[in-house]
Write a protein that holds these residues in place. Structure first.
Motif, mmCIF file in Angstrom:
data_model
loop_
_atom_site.group_PDB
_atom_site.id
_atom_site.type_symbol
_atom_site.label_atom_id
_atom_site.label_comp_id
_atom_site.label_asym_id
_atom_site.label_seq_id
_atom_site.Cartn_x
_atom_site.Cartn_y
_atom_site.Cartn_z
ATOM 1 N N SER A 5 26.751 80.038 60.299
ATOM 2 C CA SER A 5 27.417 78.745 60.310
ATOM 3 C C SER A 5 28.798 78.861 59.682
ATOM 4 N N ILE A 6 29.662 77.903 60.009
ATOM 5 C CA ILE A 6 30.997 77.874 59.406
ATOM 6 C C ILE A 6 30.879 77.724 57.896
ATOM 7 N N ALA A 7 29.917 76.919 57.456
ATOM 8 C CA ALA A 7 29.725 76.707 56.019
ATOM 9 C C ALA A 7 29.377 78.019 55.313
ATOM 10 N N GLU A 8 28.535 78.823 55.938
ATOM 11 C CA GLU A 8 28.183 80.107 55.327
ATOM 12 C C GLU A 8 29.392 81.036 55.305
ATOM 13 N N PHE A 9 30.145 81.038 56.378
ATOM 14 C CA PHE A 9 31.349 81.867 56.443
ATOM 15 C C PHE A 9 32.320 81.490 55.326
ATOM 16 N N ASN A 10 32.540 80.191 55.120
ATOM 17 C CA ASN A 10 33.437 79.737 54.053
ATOM 18 C C ASN A 10 32.902 80.114 52.677
ATOM 19 N N THR A 11 31.590 80.052 52.519
ATOM 20 C CA THR A 11 30.973 80.419 51.241
ATOM 21 C C THR A 11 31.155 81.906 50.965
ATOM 22 N N ILE A 12 31.049 82.720 51.997
ATOM 23 C CA ILE A 12 31.253 84.164 51.840
ATOM 24 C C ILE A 12 32.696 84.457 51.434
ATOM 25 N N ILE A 13 33.638 83.744 52.024
ATOM 26 C CA ILE A 13 35.045 83.916 51.656
ATOM 27 C C ILE A 13 35.248 83.617 50.172
ATOM 28 N N THR A 14 34.658 82.516 49.714
ATOM 29 C CA THR A 14 34.790 82.151 48.305
ATOM 30 C C THR A 14 34.122 83.184 47.405
ATOM 31 N N MET A 15 32.982 83.705 47.838
ATOM 32 C CA MET A 15 32.285 84.723 47.057
ATOM 33 C C MET A 15 33.134 85.984 46.904
ATOM 34 N N LEU A 16 33.748 86.422 47.987
ATOM 35 C CA LEU A 16 34.594 87.616 47.930
ATOM 36 C C LEU A 16 35.812 87.379 47.038
ATOM 37 N N GLY A 17 36.355 86.166 47.119
ATOM 38 C CA GLY A 17 37.468 85.828 46.238
ATOM 39 C C GLY A 17 37.058 85.858 44.777
ATOM 40 N N MET A 18 35.847 85.375 44.485
ATOM 41 C CA MET A 18 35.342 85.389 43.112
ATOM 42 C C MET A 18 35.170 86.812 42.617
ATOM 43 N N LEU A 19 34.687 87.686 43.470
ATOM 44 C CA LEU A 19 34.532 89.089 43.091
ATOM 45 C C LEU A 19 35.890 89.696 42.724
ATOM 46 N N CYS A 20 36.876 89.469 43.580
ATOM 47 C CA CYS A 20 38.218 90.007 43.321
ATOM 48 C C CYS A 20 38.832 89.390 42.067
ATOM 49 N N ALA A 21 38.618 88.089 41.880
ATOM 50 C CA ALA A 21 39.159 87.414 40.701
ATOM 51 C C ALA A 21 38.518 87.939 39.420
ATOM 52 N N THR A 22 37.254 88.340 39.502
ATOM 53 C CA THR A 22 36.572 88.906 38.335
ATOM 54 C C THR A 22 37.205 90.234 37.936
ATOM 55 N N PHE A 61 41.973 85.351 49.804
ATOM 56 C CA PHE A 61 40.697 84.668 50.016
ATOM 57 C C PHE A 61 40.784 83.198 49.600
ATOM 58 N N TYR A 62 41.527 82.936 48.517
ATOM 59 C CA TYR A 62 41.643 81.547 48.066
ATOM 60 C C TYR A 62 42.395 80.699 49.089
ATOM 61 N N ILE A 63 43.471 81.244 49.641
ATOM 62 C CA ILE A 63 44.244 80.501 50.642
ATOM 63 C C ILE A 63 43.378 80.206 51.868
ATOM 64 N N LEU A 64 42.590 81.188 52.289
ATOM 65 C CA LEU A 64 41.682 80.969 53.420
ATOM 66 C C LEU A 64 40.676 79.864 53.104
ATOM 67 N N GLY A 65 40.067 79.962 51.924
ATOM 68 C CA GLY A 65 39.087 78.953 51.532
ATOM 69 C C GLY A 65 39.712 77.588 51.335
ATOM 70 N N LEU A 66 40.926 77.575 50.784
ATOM 71 C CA LEU A 66 41.617 76.305 50.555
ATOM 72 C C LEU A 66 41.920 75.612 51.876
ATOM 73 N N PHE A 67 42.379 76.376 52.844
ATOM 74 C CA PHE A 67 42.679 75.797 54.154
ATOM 75 C C PHE A 67 41.417 75.206 54.782
ATOM 76 N N ALA A 68 40.325 75.970 54.721
ATOM 77 C CA ALA A 68 39.066 75.484 55.298
ATOM 78 C C ALA A 68 38.556 74.262 54.541
ATOM 79 N N GLY A 69 38.665 74.307 53.211
ATOM 80 C CA GLY A 69 38.172 73.197 52.403
ATOM 81 C C GLY A 69 38.959 71.920 52.606
ATOM 82 N N LEU A 70 40.283 72.037 52.619
ATOM 83 C CA LEU A 70 41.115 70.848 52.798
ATOM 84 C C LEU A 70 40.951 70.246 54.193
ATOM 85 N N SER A 71 40.898 71.107 55.200
ATOM 86 C CA SER A 71 40.728 70.589 56.562
ATOM 87 C C SER A 71 39.363 69.918 56.712
#
Length: 208
Positions: A5-22, A61-71
């Motif tokens: 699902s799109i929701a799962e895809f967006n969640t994976i993007i956020t997860m990868l961003g969290m890993l990199c941010a860590t 990853f944040y920009i990708l997630g932000l775009f998906a979240g705002l839209s």
């Protein structure tokens, strides 16, 4: 991502961003707070490459997630949810916490990113605590988005048509572990980099 699902895809993007941010946080913490030598961000080759590389990926990853979240948010407000956009859920605590909290965290992350690219001296000299604040913002974003996603794989009064069960993420029963995964792997990568950076610093000391 076929079958997901799109929701799962967006969640994976956020997860990868969290890993990199860590990883970015650990490398920054090493230089600014552990060694208390901010020049190590550039002076230690291992720290420099890791901080810059993982930081850049976290931003992407944040920009990708932000775009998906705002839209998705604007679509839910304007269209109140349809086949394209998620429903607007003003009575759902998980929805409100994630959505409302995302705005101040967005300001922190984007402000820190702006300084990193355009006013690095200001960031290093007077705003070093923006690094930890950005990590906390990332953690809030990831944890609330993951909880919100997993809850919506179940039938809720405010979300009567649940998302498909996770295909690439862990099942609902292991949502707690899925939330921890980016922190665990990020910490492993970060500590490996930390160890390598320490060896570099010891070699420098031996040469003096």
């Amino acid at each position: 991502m076929p079958g997901s699902s799109i929701a799962e895809f967006n969640t994976i993007i956020t997860m990868l961003g969290m890993l990199c941010a860590t990883v970015q946080f650990i490398t920054g913490f090493y230089a600014f707070f552990y060694k208390k030598k901010k020049f190590l961000i550039k002076g230690n080759d291992m720290i420099f490459r890791a901080h810059r590389g993982f930081g850049g990926m976290a931003t992407a990853f944040y920009i990708l997630g932000l775009f998906a979240g705002l839209s998705g948010f604007l679509g839910s407000v304007i269209f109140f949810g349809n086949e394209t956009f998620p429903p607007f859920e003003p009575t759902s605590p998980s929805y409100l916490i994630h959505v409302i909290g995302s705005f101040p965290t967005m300001v922190i992350i984007l402000f820190k990113t702006f300084l990193s690219y355009f006013h690095k001296k200001t960031l290093y000299r007077r705003m070093k605590y923006l690094g930890p604040a950005t990590f906390v913002s990332w953690a809030f974003t990831w944890i609330t988005s993951a909880i919100s996603y997993y809850l919506r794989t179940q039938s809720l009064p405010t979300h009567p048509h649940p998302h498909p069960a996770p295909l690439y993420l862990l099942p609902f029963q292991f949502a707690w572990l899925q939330i921890l995964i980016p922190f665990i792997f990020g910490a492993i990568f970060g500590l490996l980099i930390w160890r390598k950076a320490e060896k570099i610093e010891k070699k420098k000391e031996e040469k003096k």
